[in-house]
Design an enzyme around this catalytic site. Structure first.
Site, PDB file in Angstrom:
ATOM      1  N   PRO A   2     137.856 -51.095  32.019  1.00  0.00           N
ATOM      2  CA  PRO A   2     138.059 -51.769  33.917  1.00  0.00           C
ATOM      3  C   PRO A   2     137.467 -49.639  33.791  1.00  0.00           C
ATOM      4  O   PRO A   2     137.820 -48.278  33.361  1.00  0.00           O
ATOM      5  CB  PRO A   2     139.735 -51.168  33.086  1.00  0.00           C
ATOM      6  CG  PRO A   2     139.983 -51.141  31.642  1.00  0.00           C
ATOM      7  CD  PRO A   2     138.834 -51.157  30.709  1.00  0.00           C
ATOM      8  N   GLU A   3     137.117 -50.648  34.590  1.00  0.00           N
ATOM      9  CA  GLU A   3     136.661 -49.301  36.092  1.00  0.00           C
ATOM     10  C   GLU A   3     137.456 -49.137  36.994  1.00  0.00           C
ATOM     11  O   GLU A   3     138.526 -49.482  36.917  1.00  0.00           O
ATOM     12  CB  GLU A   3     135.120 -49.707  36.690  1.00  0.00           C
ATOM     13  CG  GLU A   3     134.042 -49.897  34.970  1.00  0.00           C
ATOM     14  CD  GLU A   3     132.284 -50.445  35.775  1.00  0.00           C
ATOM     15  OE1 GLU A   3     132.625 -49.395  36.404  1.00  0.00           O
ATOM     16  OE2 GLU A   3     132.315 -50.664  34.245  1.00  0.00           O
ATOM     17  N   LYS A  61     139.853 -43.330  36.812  1.00  0.00           N
ATOM     18  CA  LYS A  61     140.023 -45.000  35.633  1.00  0.00           C
ATOM     19  C   LYS A  61     141.349 -44.429  35.150  1.00  0.00           C
ATOM     20  O   LYS A  61     141.816 -44.347  34.331  1.00  0.00           O
ATOM     21  CB  LYS A  61     139.022 -44.713  34.736  1.00  0.00           C
ATOM     22  CG  LYS A  61     137.736 -45.426  35.496  1.00  0.00           C
ATOM     23  CD  LYS A  61     136.765 -45.618  34.106  1.00  0.00           C
ATOM     24  CE  LYS A  61     134.777 -45.015  34.805  1.00  0.00           C
ATOM     25  NZ  LYS A  61     133.506 -45.503  34.002  1.00  0.00           N
ATOM     26  N   ARG A 289     123.823 -48.736  25.596  1.00  0.00           N
ATOM     27  CA  ARG A 289     123.746 -49.818  25.976  1.00  0.00           C
ATOM     28  C   ARG A 289     123.522 -49.900  27.030  1.00  0.00           C
ATOM     29  O   ARG A 289     121.979 -49.873  26.573  1.00  0.00           O
ATOM     30  CB  ARG A 289     125.565 -49.412  27.119  1.00  0.00           C
ATOM     31  CG  ARG A 289     125.316 -47.942  27.626  1.00  0.00           C
ATOM     32  CD  ARG A 289     126.287 -47.379  28.885  1.00  0.00           C
ATOM     33  NE  ARG A 289     127.694 -47.542  28.379  1.00  0.00           N
ATOM     34  CZ  ARG A 289     128.484 -47.151  28.710  1.00  0.00           C
ATOM     35  NH1 ARG A 289     128.654 -46.142  29.689  1.00  0.00           N
ATOM     36  NH2 ARG A 289     130.069 -46.709  28.661  1.00  0.00           N
TER      37      ARG A 289
END
Length: 306
Positions: A2-3, A61, A289
């Site tokens: 989640p951002e 966050k 990533r």
DNA sequence: AGTTCAACCTGAAAGC
DNA sequence: TGCTTTCAGGTTGAAC
């Protein structure tokens, strides 16, 4: 993980689901979930018993639940009033601070619903209603009872997020241009600007037509403003759609997935056509990533910096 | 002091 | 089919 938009959806769910209620049971099933609580799982549980949840807040966050003063558990509403009255004092009060990490969920569910496979912490309430459950497959997230209610001291290093009222645009532009790093690295640095993660960094860079490897010192003031505006626009739209859910690892407190995946322009769309110029979206390795860009709209700078 | 990178985990999917 | 490798939305702490 989640951002900002996903965490904000969860914060709203907590505001509806647990604010005003008295915690009367805490069970920690995995000590790693409370590793940031230095005094250990037993102290974590004891510190929360009898306390009323007064507020649900967020920065970037991180999210936190304000707690009524210890020993003021007699009447829920009274405790809420007392905490609200004391909230004016700087640094006063305590909070239950949480971060969802890569796979954390905070669910508000009926007590008789089956335990989730990765249930790490359970909170019961005095009214016997729905429980709060912290579920986290990878255990990168965690919870802790910390001092501070307005902004817990332990997250004072986290910068304001671009949807916050106190976000200082000119300060951000200056600080960004003083950096000596790549543009996406800077966007992901939560001490410069918070709430932006890998998805929305790529989406904002695409919208602003900027490449992730642009050296920050070559970014003009106008470009920095454009990038910030793009980040705000995409995260606001994502929030309205309930966030982005690639799988079931991100869901709201009600267990509902967000719908923003279908609106993503580049993230996860390798090989698909750019909606502006039809060039195939490119995926590259970046910081262990991936980064997704349009090779035409976001040309690699001559001087690139990772 | 500012910047970079390995480490922390589990599980799904891809590769062989 | 099964074993191995790669990849996933993040942050910290320590090294440079």
């Amino acid at each position: 993980m989640p951002e900002l938009p996903e965490v904000e959806v969860v914060r709203r769910g907590l505001e509806r689901g647990v604010v005003g209620r008295v915690i009367d049971g805490v069970e920690v099933y995995h000590p790693r979930a409370v590793r940031r609580h230095a005094a250990g799982p037993d102290d974590f549980a004891a510190a929360l018993l009898g306390r009323t949840v007064t507020t649900a807040s967020r920065r970037g966050k991180y999210l936190w639940l304000g707690l009524s003063p210890q020993g003021a558990e007699a009447a829920g509403l009274e405790a809420v009033g007392a905490a609200a009255a004391g909230a004016g004092a700087a640094g006063a009060g305590e909070s239950l601070l949480g971060h969802l990490g890569m796979s954390g969920q905070l669910l508000v569910v009926p007590p008789d619903s089956p335990d989730q496979v990765h249930l790490r912490v359970r909170f019961r309430f005095g009214d016997g209603g729905r429980e709060l459950r912290f579920v986290d497959q990878r255990t990168f997230g965690g919870l802790a009872v910390v001092s501070g209610a307005d902004l817990p001291a332990s997250i004072a290093h986290i910068a304001p997020d671009p949807l916050a009222a106190d976000f200082d645009v000119e300060h951000f532009v200056d600080a960004l241009r003083r950096r000596r790093t790549g543009l996406k690295r800077a966007l992901l640095d939560q001490t410069l600007i918070s709430g932006v993660g890998n998805i929305y960094a790529d989406e904002a860079l695409w919208a602003a037509r900027l490449h992730y490897a642009r050296p920050t010192e070559t970014v003009s003031r106008a470009e920095a403003h454009r990038l910030l505006e793009a980040a705000r626009t995409v995260m606001t739209a994502a929030l309205a759609a309930g966030g982005t859910s690639f799988d079931r690892l991100y869901v709201s407190t009600e267990g509902v997935s967000g719908l923003f995946e279908r609106s993503l322009e580049v993230y996860g769309r390798e090989g698909e056509q750019c909606s502006r110029c039809a060039a195939p979206i490119r995926r590259e390795a970046f910081m262990n990533r991936s980064s997704y860009t349009c090779p035409v709209c976001q040309p690699r700078p001559r001087r690139a910096r990772w």
